[in-house]
Design a protein around this motif. Structure first.
Motif: not given
Length: 91
Positions: A30-37
């Motif tokens: 989830l944190g990886y997705w937030i970083d990408g977004r």
């Protein structure tokens, strides 16, 4: 019979380590997705890992304490039953 008493204690508590790993990995993703977004690298993944570890360790400690209480209760019941069994055998 309650649902949690159908299986021995070691089976019920064996998945706690996997729950810790799942919580950490899930929140890291989830944190990886937030970083990408939102372009917040590396803070999203670090926050996800920390929150996953804290939540997973909380659950690990909670389940461990429940297992200790359960074992203590079973030991107390066995200790109360032991004198009755000795008396029946004619010892």
């Amino acid at each position: 019979m309650p649902a949690d008493r159908r299986f021995p204690g070691w089976i019920r508590h064996s998945g706690v380590g996997l729950e810790l790993a799942r919580a950490t990995a899930g929140l890291a993703l989830l944190g990886y997705w937030i970083d990408g977004r939102y372009g917040t690298a590396p803070w999203g993944i670090l926050g996800g890992v920390v929150i996953g570890l804290v939540g997973g360790l909380y659950n690990l400690v909670k389940e461990s304490l429940a297992a200790v209480r359960e074992a203590r209760t079973e030991d107390d019941l066995a200790a109360r039953e032991a004198p009755k069994e000795r008396g029946r055998n004619g010892d």
